[in-house]
Design an enzyme around this catalytic site. Structure first.
Site, PDB file in Angstrom:
ATOM      1  CE  LYS A 267       9.796   4.853  -6.682  1.00 60.47           C
ATOM      2  NZ  LYS A 267       9.123   5.414  -5.665  1.00 60.47           N
ATOM      3  CG  ASP A 272       5.941   9.144  -7.867  1.00 57.80           C
ATOM      4  OD1 ASP A 272       4.774   9.037  -8.372  1.00 57.80           O
ATOM      5  OD2 ASP A 272       6.188   8.693  -6.886  1.00 57.80           O
ATOM      6  CE  LYS A 279       5.038  11.556  -5.373  1.00 59.50           C
ATOM      7  NZ  LYS A 279       4.711  11.290  -3.986  1.00 59.50           N
ATOM      8  CG  ASP A 290      10.459   8.156  -7.120  1.00 58.57           C
ATOM      9  OD1 ASP A 290      10.917   7.804  -6.074  1.00 58.57           O
ATOM     10  OD2 ASP A 290       8.932   7.796  -7.377  1.00 58.57           O
ATOM     11  CG  ASP A 349       2.273   9.105  -4.708  1.00 53.98           C
ATOM     12  OD1 ASP A 349       3.102   8.866  -5.434  1.00 53.98           O
ATOM     13  OD2 ASP A 349       2.142  10.161  -4.022  1.00 53.98           O
ATOM     14  CD  GLU A 351       5.567   5.725  -7.676  1.00 49.15           C
ATOM     15  OE1 GLU A 351       4.638   5.707  -6.721  1.00 49.15           O
ATOM     16  OE2 GLU A 351       6.897   5.962  -7.501  1.00 49.15           O
ATOM     17  NE  ARG A 353       4.118   0.846  -1.633  1.00 49.36           N
ATOM     18  CZ  ARG A 353       4.012   1.053  -0.657  1.00 49.36           C
ATOM     19  NH1 ARG A 353       3.186   0.714   0.251  1.00 49.36           N
ATOM     20  NH2 ARG A 353       4.556   2.189  -0.137  1.00 49.36           N
TER      21      ARG A 353
HETATM   22  N1  BES Z   1       8.437   8.516  -4.611  1.00 47.98           N
HETATM   23  C1  BES Z   1       7.729   8.359  -3.358  1.00 47.98           C
HETATM   24  C2  BES Z   1       8.376   8.525  -2.225  1.00 47.98           C
HETATM   25  C3  BES Z   1       9.132   9.568  -1.931  1.00 47.98           C
HETATM   26  C4  BES Z   1       8.734  10.668  -1.220  1.00 47.98           C
HETATM   27  C5  BES Z   1      10.424   9.582  -2.393  1.00 47.98           C
HETATM   28  C6  BES Z   1       9.445  11.903  -0.779  1.00 47.98           C
HETATM   29  C7  BES Z   1      11.243  10.825  -2.050  1.00 47.98           C
HETATM   30  C8  BES Z   1      10.904  11.988  -1.122  1.00 47.98           C
HETATM   31  C9  BES Z   1       6.650   7.137  -3.330  1.00 47.98           C
HETATM   32  O1  BES Z   1       6.538   6.568  -4.750  1.00 47.98           O
HETATM   33  C10 BES Z   1       5.604   7.498  -2.802  1.00 47.98           C
HETATM   34  O2  BES Z   1       4.726   8.459  -3.278  1.00 47.98           O
HETATM   35  N2  BES Z   1       5.198   6.938  -1.624  1.00 47.98           N
HETATM   36  C11 BES Z   1       4.185   7.334  -1.029  1.00 47.98           C
HETATM   37  C12 BES Z   1       3.335   5.987  -0.394  1.00 47.98           C
HETATM   38  C13 BES Z   1       1.988   5.825  -0.172  1.00 47.98           C
HETATM   39  C14 BES Z   1       1.091   6.369  -1.145  1.00 47.98           C
HETATM   40  C15 BES Z   1       1.605   4.937   0.593  1.00 47.98           C
HETATM   41  C16 BES Z   1       4.326   8.191   0.178  1.00 47.98           C
HETATM   42  O3  BES Z   1       5.457   8.095   0.729  1.00 47.98           O
HETATM   43  O4  BES Z   1       3.445   8.994   0.381  1.00 47.98           O
HETATM   44 ZN    ZN Z   2       7.887   7.116  -6.199  1.00 51.81          ZN
HETATM   45 MN    MN Z   3       4.608   7.666  -5.555  1.00 52.99          MN
END
Ligand code: BES
Ligand code: ZN
Ligand code: MN
Length: 503
Positions: A267, A272, A279, A290, A349, A351, A353
């Site tokens: 990824k 992000d 966020k 990210d 968010d 994104e 996947r």
């Molecule tokens: N990049 C984030 C995940 C992340 C969070 C990485 C904290 C490192 C530290 C990812 O893109 C994300 O935002 N995931 C969401 C998914 C949710 C919307 C289903 C999450 O984990 O909140």
């Molecule tokens: Zn992310």
């Molecule tokens: Mn995200």
């Protein structure tokens, strides 16, 4: 830092500091530490008797200007209990030794291999771990700091061995350790780099540079080429940003036949924001990392090209920002991935996947026989694991066992999460083939379940490194900030697959 292996006697080796060791409970050191002790007129034994050196794991006692030594400083590193000692301990101790000796006046260090003597560990594995740990421990990200009083680099680490017949084997092992640690350090540099410096374009350029230096084949697809391939899922994320997306492919051919024995997919979200599902401000700066998955697969390929396992490996890194620009996806939008599957975007968010779906499709199209993807995918990974290790998910027990062994050998802890069919329902959509988030928890597993349809049934392991990509403190091989997690496991896996196919 220059690492070399020489024949000699540590007691008479000239360096700014020499490093010897002691297992817990030993009162009269033998081997090389014993030789140094004798040269110092029994000083080490006396300091042990005095209770100041106990050999506990993590203990580092520096003897200043000891009479009788060729070096002005002797560091005694505690190895802990010999029954609990392993190669991972060697790597961590080596890293901590380098940090302990990082001070003005120390530019050269000479050391013995810890654990290969009475520790009974494999000499080559120990030597590799020693070199690997030293480089991993020496890492710092100082690029944007104009002033740093301690920025002077350690110049050399000399591994001293008495038995000249072992030097060739040890030098090769040290070289492997250096290559592998340099890969982890490259991934750290890329992940630590702020997003205004490391855009998708710059990340692709870094991959190109690495390919030139290490003899890899490199292809960079620009936004038009990505769109032309039908990668509507990746493009939907990229359209929120002014920075053009890049899809990186690095190929290494060390094996025979068409296709690839292994695909590494990472990824590459260079920042992000969350997109329209934006966020909160707190800690958002961490989202510069990210793209750690992309950095890890790119860096791992550099090491694979240098170590030359007998396998074909391809790395794929979808690189883009996730921004809430005018072209950004809105919740409820439906996009189509390269394999024709439609996706309802519930949360912009989620994104990672979305960009991985198309990258995995490409890996399948390129003939990947097995796939590993690595991504900072879900905050829920931290809820599950803390930062002691990272979760993995798979559709193939045998392949996953190989990845687990490769990670364990790197000193990285992994834990398998279930992929029960019950979770399939979590991502069913009313309007598309699947949606990009669930609603019933198990967020980390849902991320893997989302990706599974895009690997076409090939053996696959998903590594969610969101819980370990950025860490608050250095400790053993781990650095502060970008940690370098997942790079060495992927290199080890490629090397192990090479050994099997070569047989
Ligand atoms: N990049 C984030 C995940 C992340 C969070 C990485 C904290 C490192 C530290 C990812 O893109 C994300 O935002 N995931 C969401 C998914 C949710 C919307 C289903 C999450 O984990 O909140
Ligand atoms: Zn992310
Ligand atoms: Mn995200």
């Amino acid at each position: 830092m220059d690492v070399r292996v020489i024949t000699g006697d540590i007691a008479t080796t000239k360096a700014d500091a020499i490093v010897v060791n002691l297992f817990e409970g030993v009162t009269s050191p033998g081997g090389a530490t014993g030789a140094v002790d004798r040269a110092l007129g029994g000083l080490i034994s006396r300091v042990i008797a005095q209770g100041d050196i106990r050999g506990k794991r993590g203990e580092l006692v520096l003897l200043h200007a000891p009479a009788g030594a060729a070096a002005p400083r002797v560091l005694v590193a505690g190895l802990g209990k010999s029954t609990e000692f392993d190669v991972n301990a060697v790597r961590d101790i080596s890293a901590n030794v380098i940090r302990r000796l990082r001070q003005p006046g120390i530019r050269s260090i000479a050391t013995i291999t810890h654990g290969a003597g009475i520790g009974g560990l494999d000499l080559e594995a120990c030597t590799r771990a020693l070199a690997e740990g030293a480089l991993l421990g020496d890492y710092r990200f100082l690029r944007h700091k104009k002033e740093d009083p301690e920025r002077a680099e350690m110049e050399s680490l000399t591994i001293v061995e008495q038995d000249g017949s072992r030097i060739t084997r040890m030098s090769e092992a040290a070289h492997t350790g250096i290559v592998v640690a340099e890969a982890a350090n490259l991934a750290r540099d890329l992940a630590n780099e702020p997003s205004n410096h490391l855009t998708p374009t710059r990340l692709a350029e870094a991959a190109q540079r690495l390919a030139r230096e290490s003899g890899l084949e490199c292809e960079i697809l620009d936004a038009a080429a990505i769109a032309a391939k039908g990668m509507g899922s990746l493009m939907s994320v990229a359209r929120g940003s002014h920075e053009p997306a890049k899809l990186v492919r690095l190929s290494y051919r060390g094996g025979s036949g068409d296709g690839y024995d292994l695909a590494l997919v990472g990824k590459g979200i260079t920042f992000d924001t969350g997109g329209i599902s934006i966020k909160p401000a707190a800690n958002m700066e961490a989202m510069k990392a990210d793209m750690t998955g992309a950095a890890s697969v790119i860096a791992a390929m550099g090491a694979i090209a240098r170590l030359k396992p007998k396998v074909n490996v391809v790395a794929i890194a979808p690189c883009t920002e996730n921004m809430p620009g005018g072209g950004a996806s809105k919740p409820g939008d439906v996009v189509t991935a390269m394999n024709g599957r439609t996706i309802e975007i519930i949360n912009t968010d989620a994104e990672g996947r979305l960009v991985l779906a198309d990258a995995l499709c490409w890996a399948v199209e390129l003939g990947a026989k097995a796939i590993v993807d690595v991504a900072t995918l879900t905050g829920a990974a931290t809820t599950i694991m803390g930062d002691a290790g990272f979760p993995i998910m798979t559709n193939d027990d045998a392949f996953c066992a190989k990845l687990e062994a490769a990670a364990a050998a790197a000193g990285e802890k992994t834990w398998r999460l279930p992929m029960w069919k019950e979770y399939d329902d979590y991502i069913k959509s009313d309007v598309a083939d699947q949606k990009n988030t669930g609603t019933k928890g198990a967020g980390t597993i849902v991320g893997a379940k989302f990706l599974e349809p895009f690997v076409d049934g090939r053996p696959w392991v998903h590594m969610d490194i969101a819980c370990v990509d950025m860490l608050p403190a250095e400790n053993g091989w781990i650095s502060k900030g970008a940690s370098g997690y997942s790079v060495r496991p992927m290199i080890n896996l490629a090397m192990a697959l090479g050994d099997t196919t070569a047989r």
